[in-house]
Design a protein around this motif. Structure first.
Motif, short mmCIF file in Angstrom:
data_model
loop_
_atom_site.label_atom_id
_atom_site.label_comp_id
_atom_site.label_asym_id
_atom_site.label_seq_id
_atom_site.Cartn_x
_atom_site.Cartn_y
_atom_site.Cartn_z
N ASP A 36 -40.48 -8.46 -8.27
CA ASP A 36 -41.72 -9.49 -8.44
C ASP A 36 -41.84 -10.15 -7.27
O ASP A 36 -41.02 -10.48 -6.72
CB ASP A 36 -41.61 -10.00 -9.93
N GLU A 37 -43.13 -10.68 -7.50
CA GLU A 37 -43.49 -11.31 -6.25
C GLU A 37 -42.83 -12.88 -6.34
O GLU A 37 -42.13 -13.27 -5.03
CB GLU A 37 -45.05 -12.05 -6.52
N GLN A 38 -42.46 -13.53 -7.12
CA GLN A 38 -41.74 -14.63 -6.94
C GLN A 38 -40.24 -14.33 -6.64
O GLN A 38 -39.89 -15.30 -5.78
CB GLN A 38 -41.71 -15.28 -8.51
N SER A 39 -39.87 -13.38 -7.28
CA SER A 39 -38.26 -13.14 -6.63
C SER A 39 -38.37 -12.56 -5.14
O SER A 39 -37.51 -12.97 -4.41
CB SER A 39 -37.67 -11.89 -7.26
N THR A 43 -36.16 -14.91 -2.28
CA THR A 43 -35.33 -14.17 -1.50
C THR A 43 -35.51 -14.30 -0.14
O THR A 43 -34.63 -14.74 0.56
CB THR A 43 -35.29 -12.63 -2.01
N LYS A 44 -36.83 -14.08 0.22
CA LYS A 44 -37.24 -14.23 1.74
C LYS A 44 -36.78 -15.47 2.03
O LYS A 44 -36.31 -15.61 3.22
CB LYS A 44 -38.89 -14.07 1.80
N LYS A 45 -37.07 -16.65 1.37
CA LYS A 45 -36.81 -18.13 1.64
C LYS A 45 -35.44 -18.15 2.03
O LYS A 45 -34.89 -18.80 2.91
CB LYS A 45 -37.56 -19.11 0.80
N LEU A 47 -33.16 -15.97 2.60
CA LEU A 47 -32.69 -15.01 3.77
C LEU A 47 -33.11 -16.03 5.26
O LEU A 47 -32.30 -15.76 6.08
CB LEU A 47 -33.13 -13.60 3.78
N GLU A 48 -34.13 -16.32 5.09
CA GLU A 48 -34.59 -17.12 6.39
C GLU A 48 -33.67 -18.26 6.68
O GLU A 48 -33.48 -18.55 7.84
CB GLU A 48 -36.17 -17.67 6.19
N LYS A 49 -33.13 -18.94 5.62
CA LYS A 49 -32.29 -20.14 5.88
C LYS A 49 -30.92 -19.47 6.52
O LYS A 49 -30.21 -20.25 7.40
CB LYS A 49 -31.70 -20.65 4.60
N GLN A 50 -30.85 -18.15 6.29
CA GLN A 50 -29.55 -17.60 7.08
C GLN A 50 -29.85 -16.76 8.18
O GLN A 50 -29.31 -15.77 8.66
CB GLN A 50 -28.89 -16.62 5.93
N LYS A 51 -31.23 -17.04 8.87
CA LYS A 51 -31.63 -16.27 9.84
C LYS A 51 -31.69 -14.77 9.67
O LYS A 51 -31.54 -14.08 10.55
CB LYS A 51 -30.82 -16.73 11.15
N GLU A 52 -32.13 -14.16 8.46
CA GLU A 52 -32.02 -12.83 8.33
C GLU A 52 -33.62 -12.52 7.76
O GLU A 52 -34.43 -13.47 7.44
CB GLU A 52 -31.37 -12.56 7.05
N ASP A 53 -34.03 -11.41 8.27
CA ASP A 53 -35.40 -10.96 8.01
C ASP A 53 -35.33 -10.10 6.77
O ASP A 53 -34.74 -9.05 6.53
CB ASP A 53 -35.89 -10.04 8.99
N ILE A 54 -36.17 -10.45 5.74
CA ILE A 54 -36.37 -9.69 4.48
C ILE A 54 -36.77 -8.35 4.53
O ILE A 54 -36.41 -7.36 3.69
CB ILE A 54 -37.44 -10.36 3.46
N ASP A 55 -37.53 -7.92 5.63
CA ASP A 55 -37.72 -6.62 5.83
C ASP A 55 -36.75 -5.76 5.94
O ASP A 55 -36.81 -4.22 6.01
CB ASP A 55 -38.74 -6.57 7.12
N THR A 56 -35.49 -6.08 6.46
CA THR A 56 -34.24 -5.41 6.44
C THR A 56 -33.79 -4.96 4.98
O THR A 56 -33.01 -3.94 4.78
CB THR A 56 -33.01 -6.40 6.83
N TYR A 57 -34.24 -5.55 3.89
CA TYR A 57 -33.85 -5.31 2.63
C TYR A 57 -34.86 -4.98 1.60
O TYR A 57 -34.50 -4.26 0.63
CB TYR A 57 -33.08 -6.59 1.92
N MET A 58 -36.16 -5.25 1.94
CA MET A 58 -37.32 -5.01 0.96
C MET A 58 -38.44 -4.44 1.69
O MET A 58 -38.81 -4.81 2.90
CB MET A 58 -37.58 -6.20 0.17
#
Length: 394
Positions: A36-39, A43-45, A47-58
């Motif tokens: 869902d959009e909120q999740s 998750t994106k927020k 991951l960004e704190k850990q310098k990771e891109d959500i596109d790698t996972y979703m």
């Protein structure tokens, strides 16, 4: 619908003991895991704190997001020890509703939060082996923990016109449960239930006596099973399913080929080399010989749980067809696996068979709705089709 306040949890007694085994198998599912959009944004927020891109996972699709998977089928957010990284690092509030409630099916009703279940999970599939008499348990919400989703679908029977079947849904559901709980032959009970559901469409719903219908079971004279064309219907369903899922169709086709082998090299070479397959009446009769009557409890529990999942609310005729298809194909799969192995299934194999069946068929709701629509367009009598399929249980 956003979750409003409710007082009670309603859950079938045989499902109340469900406990996740934390195997990680649901993170390696064959179906798409929607987010869902909120999740997605949470998750994106994180991951960004850990310098990771959500596109790698979703990935994204027209109506939301979904989990990307490794080649082995596992979600890319699962850890090496098969734990959910989102849950472990970001907290369960960040989980998508799909992951929070699986394998449960939730409906918010005027009675409370009703919890059904799917069986593509070994822990839930095992619950179908229960010998307890099925009933709906009512529990104060404080006494039952589950991860609550952000939103849930709802049904309010009282909001429907009094002339509609859905306006008396709770009584219809209880009638089905009471009939299936009778100490009688499962095929006869399902035949009677199919008859009642067919008759509902011409009945005066406001005056219909559901309890009396249960009582009248003792007067019911079942028809002699007419399984003419049953094997053809099973083959048609397999071929229709193959159009949507080649792997599922091929699984059934290959099993039918394997159990048809003659232990003769020349004859078997022709069977295995052919693209076609058959299921004759005599082959189906041979399959039935490996069936254990004790397994009828599994079929009954399965049908009862399908009933509680609320699809009967929307279209009782469609529900009866779908639940019958799912139940007979569970029996068919158990028989095929038993015949292939040449021995009785162990409990673990039986649970795996239930899980695999539900994973391959029950999760594809569109298949059943499209199958039903196609049959209606072809002017097929759905009641007669359901009665033909039911004969596999006889």
């Amino acid at each position: 619908m956003e979750i409003r306040d409710y007082e009670y949890i309603l859950i079938p007694n045989i499902l109340e003991k469900y406990k996740c085994s934390m195997s990680g198998e649901c993170c390696q599912s064959k179906w798409r895991i929607d987010i869902d959009e909120q999740s997605y944004l949470e998750t994106k927020k994180n991951l960004e704190k850990q310098k990771e891109d959500i596109d790698t996972y979703m990935g994204k699709h027209e109506s939301g997001a979904y989990v990307s998977k490794f080649a082995n089928g596992y979600c890319k957010l699962i850890t090496e020890d098969k734990k959910c990284r989102v849950h472990q690092e970001f907290g369960w509030e960040c989980l998508s509703d799909t992951c929070k409630i699986y394998p449960r099916n939730l409906k918010l009703t005027s009675r409370g939060m009703e919890i059904g279940m799917g069986f593509s999970c070994r822990s839930s599939a095992k619950l179908l082996l229960s010998k307890e008499k099925f009933y709906i348990k009512k529990i104060k919400k404080e006494d039952y923990f589950f991860m609550k989703p952000r939103s849930v679908s709802f049904i309010i029977p009282e909001n429907n016109l009094k002339t509609e079947i859905s306006s008396r849904y709770y009584e219809l559901e209880q009638m089905a449960i009471d009939i299936l709980n009778l100490d009688e032959n499962l095929y006869v009970k399902l035949q009677y239930l199919e008859k009642l559901i067919s008759e509902l469409y011409g009945a005066n719903i406001e005056e219909y006596d559901f309890k009396e219908s249960v009582e009248k079971f003792k007067e019911f004279i079942p028809s002699v099973p007419n399984n003419e064309n049953l094997e053809d219907e099973i083959v048609r369903i397999i071929l229709e399913k193959q159009k949507r899922s080649k792997a599922v169709g091929i699984y059934y086709i290959n099993l039918l080929r394997l159990i048809g082998l003659n232990r003769n090299l020349e004859m078997d070479k022709k069977i295995l080399a052919s693209d076609s397959f058959t299921l004759t009446k005599s082959e189906l009769d041979e399959l039935k010989k490996v069936w254990k009557e004790d397994y009828n409890t599994i079929l009954q529990n399965y049908f009862l749980c399908l009933t509680f999942n609320k699809e009967m609310y929307y279209n009782p005729e469609y529900f009866m067809m779908k639940a019958t298809m799912l139940t007979i194909f569970l029996k068919f799969r158990i028989m095929l696996n038993t015949k292939y192995l040449g021995r009785e299934l162990t409990e673990a194999e039986l649970i795996y068979t239930i899980k695999s069946h539900d994973e391959d068929l029950a999760h594809d709701g569109e298949f059943f709705s499209e199958f039903y629509k196609a049959k209606c367009d072809e002017k097929v009598n759905i009641s007669e089709l359901t009665k033909t399929l039911l004969t596999l249980i006889a």
